[in-house]
Design an enzyme around this catalytic site. Structure first.
Site, PDB file in Angstrom:
ATOM      1  CG  PHE A  64      77.931  -8.913  57.148  1.00 20.37           C
ATOM      2  CD1 PHE A  64      77.801  -9.789  56.084  1.00 20.37           C
ATOM      3  CD2 PHE A  64      76.770  -8.499  57.805  1.00 20.37           C
ATOM      4  CE1 PHE A  64      76.550 -10.249  55.670  1.00 20.37           C
ATOM      5  CE2 PHE A  64      75.520  -8.950  57.395  1.00 20.37           C
ATOM      6  CZ  PHE A  64      75.407  -9.822  56.329  1.00 20.37           C
ATOM      7  NE  ARG A  65      85.080 -11.170  54.042  1.00 18.43           N
ATOM      8  CZ  ARG A  65      85.552 -12.400  54.197  1.00 18.43           C
ATOM      9  NH1 ARG A  65      86.038 -12.771  55.380  1.00 18.43           N
ATOM     10  NH2 ARG A  65      85.546 -13.259  53.212  1.00 18.43           N
ATOM     11  CG  ASN A  95      86.650 -15.402  60.183  1.00 17.21           C
ATOM     12  OD1 ASN A  95      85.467 -15.251  60.449  1.00 17.21           O
ATOM     13  ND2 ASN A  95      87.053 -15.925  59.046  1.00 17.21           N
ATOM     14  CG  ASP A 311      80.612 -19.614  54.608  1.00 15.04           C
ATOM     15  OD1 ASP A 311      80.951 -18.730  55.423  1.00 15.04           O
ATOM     16  OD2 ASP A 311      81.407 -20.443  54.133  1.00 15.04           O
ATOM     17  N   GLY A 330      85.614 -17.853  49.325  1.00 17.80           N
ATOM     18  CA  GLY A 330      84.406 -17.181  49.785  1.00 17.80           C
ATOM     19  C   GLY A 330      83.795 -16.323  48.705  1.00 17.80           C
TER      20      GLY A 330
END
Length: 446
Positions: A64-65, A95, A311, A330
């Site tokens: 979800f960044r 990450n 993902d 992605g």
């Protein structure tokens, strides 16, 4: 909290479909019966009218960044898209920027989710070559697990020191989830195609660069290490038919020490789709052949593969529109994962019961998530109502992802999510969000 009564539903749960009503009170399922009457005048009554009631989906792998990459997505935007797609709980990856590789940084992500998420949440702790001390501090009852990149990674999250890797596998009590692609094989393949094409490598060569061999070498090595050390290993996003034979269906999921996941894009797309979709279906591991797609589905149905995930990993369209070497891998999926599976159901590929098993029941079993993943009296009321006969087309106008695009644009789905309840609150109803949800941090029976 207002009670909710769902009437006249086809309830899909624990391998069966039964007709009945479900009463929700104080955030939990209070009653399941053939017929239930509202207990008070202010009970919200939803007439399902024959639609299908499912437990909320649990997505065990999303990106979800947030923090640090919020031009692509945020926990708020993507969790909102998730509940619109029937996903009521998610496990997010480490990450981000900074990476969640210390307890302090991990808790900062939990704090963000507590304030902004629309769905229940947990986060993976990130392993590196030099943070074993931090890994050993993680409370297994409060954190989903440990994420290890055993191949492609960002920042310093590639764990490539064999001694450190064995030490982590030997000492952690956390469930280890691994991204398995062999870095050396990928680099060698990439150099080969750079020599042939220079900087203008065709996107169609992505599954040749991130090849079957790269996946199999890494997955098999991780499994050998887990068998040697006794670690609990969950291999993320299988992408090849060959890898499926590394896994077994001889034990029930709760007794397995080594498990596997498959993602929506590997069940839907094939290498033929690069011609029309281009970098929009560039993922790591790569979408591969029709034989791989069909083999993954077969392994899912015969229980060698245990769970379905997304993902979900959005990037801006500007980033994705770069040439192959600079286009990140992605794509966004949480809003469309369940309806894609329901489309596969319409095509006779998978039953409703199996969708629920692999996308709700099994993530709860695998991660030992407390009181979720089933329609059971006393469980948290995470519920999804779907209409199997309400066609719609995926368009930019109805996308909820912050990135504003989807690999499914132009696809007509026969089914749609009409209602989503998170902890008993109707947060999504007929394309609207009538209430802000009261999401909770997932807890684990370990």
């Amino acid at each position: 909290m207002k009670a909710v009564l769902i009437k006249n539903a086809n309830i899909v749960n624990e391998g069966k479909i039964i007709k009945g009503d479900v009463l929700v009170q104080d955030g939990r399922i209070a009653e399941i019966s053939e017929t239930i009457s509202a207990k008070s005048a202010d009970t919200k009554v939803i007439d399902a009218d024959g639609s299908y009631l499912l437990p909320g989906m649990i997505d065990d792998q999303v990106h979800f960044r947030e923090p640090g990459l919020t031009h692509k997505a945020t926990i708020e935007t993507e969790s909102k898209a998730a509940v619109a797609g029937g996903i009521t709980s998610f496990i997010e990856m480490p990450n981000t920027v900074p990476q969640a590789t210390t307890i302090e940084l991990l808790e900062e992500k939990f704090d963000i989710a507590a304030k902004t998420s629309w769905a229940n949440y947990s986060f993976m702790f990130g392993g590196t070559n030099d943070n074993l001390d931090e890994i050993l501090k993680v409370d297994p009852q409060k954190v989903a697990g440990l994420k290890l990149f055993l191949g492609s990674s960002t920042g310093n999250m590639l764990v490539d020191d064999p001694k450190i890797l064995e030490e982590i596998f030997s000492k952690t009590k956390l469930l280890i989830s691994a991204h398995c692609e062999d870095e050396t094989t990928i680099k060698n393949n990439l150099e080969k195609y750079k020599a042939e094409y220079g900087e203008d490598i065709p996107i169609e060569l992505h599954p040749k660069i991130r090849s079957e061999e790269a996946c199999y070498i890494s997955s098999s090595n991780a499994i050998k290490l887990a068998q040697k050390t006794g670690a609990r290993l969950h291999v993320f996003h299988l992408s090849t038919e060959k890898e499926t034979h590394l896994f077994s269906n001889k034990k029930p999921l709760a007794e397995k020490k080594i498990t596997a996941e498959v993602c929506i894009h590997h069940l839907w797309f094939t290498e033929e789709d690069y011609k029309t979709k281009g970098s929009k279906i560039k993922w790591n591991p790569a979408v591969k052949t029709e034989k791989d797609r069909d083999g993954l589905l077969k392994a899912l149905l015969d229980d060698r593969i245990d769970v379905i995930a997304t993902d979900h990993a959005p990037h801006s369209l500007e980033e994705k529109n770069n040439k192959y070497l600079n286009a990140p891998s992605g794509g966004p999926l949480v809003q469309h994962a369940l309806v894609a599976l329901l489309e596969m159901h319409h095509r006779g590929k998978i039953s409703l019961e199996k969708i629920v098993e692999k996308f709700a029941h099994n993530p709860a079993i695998l991660f030992q998530i407390k009181d979720r993943g089933y329609i059971r009296k006393g469980y948290k009321a995470d519920l999804v109502l779907v209409d199997l006969n309400s066609p719609w087309t995926v368009k930019k106008e109805n996308l909820l992802y912050k990135c504003g695009w989807s690999p499914f644009e132009g696809t007509i789905f026969k089914s749609r999510v009409t209602h989503t309840l998170v902890n008993g609150v109707v947060v999504y109803e007929n394309s609207k969000f009538p209430n802000k949800s009261n999401p909770e941090r997932l807890t684990f029976n370990r």
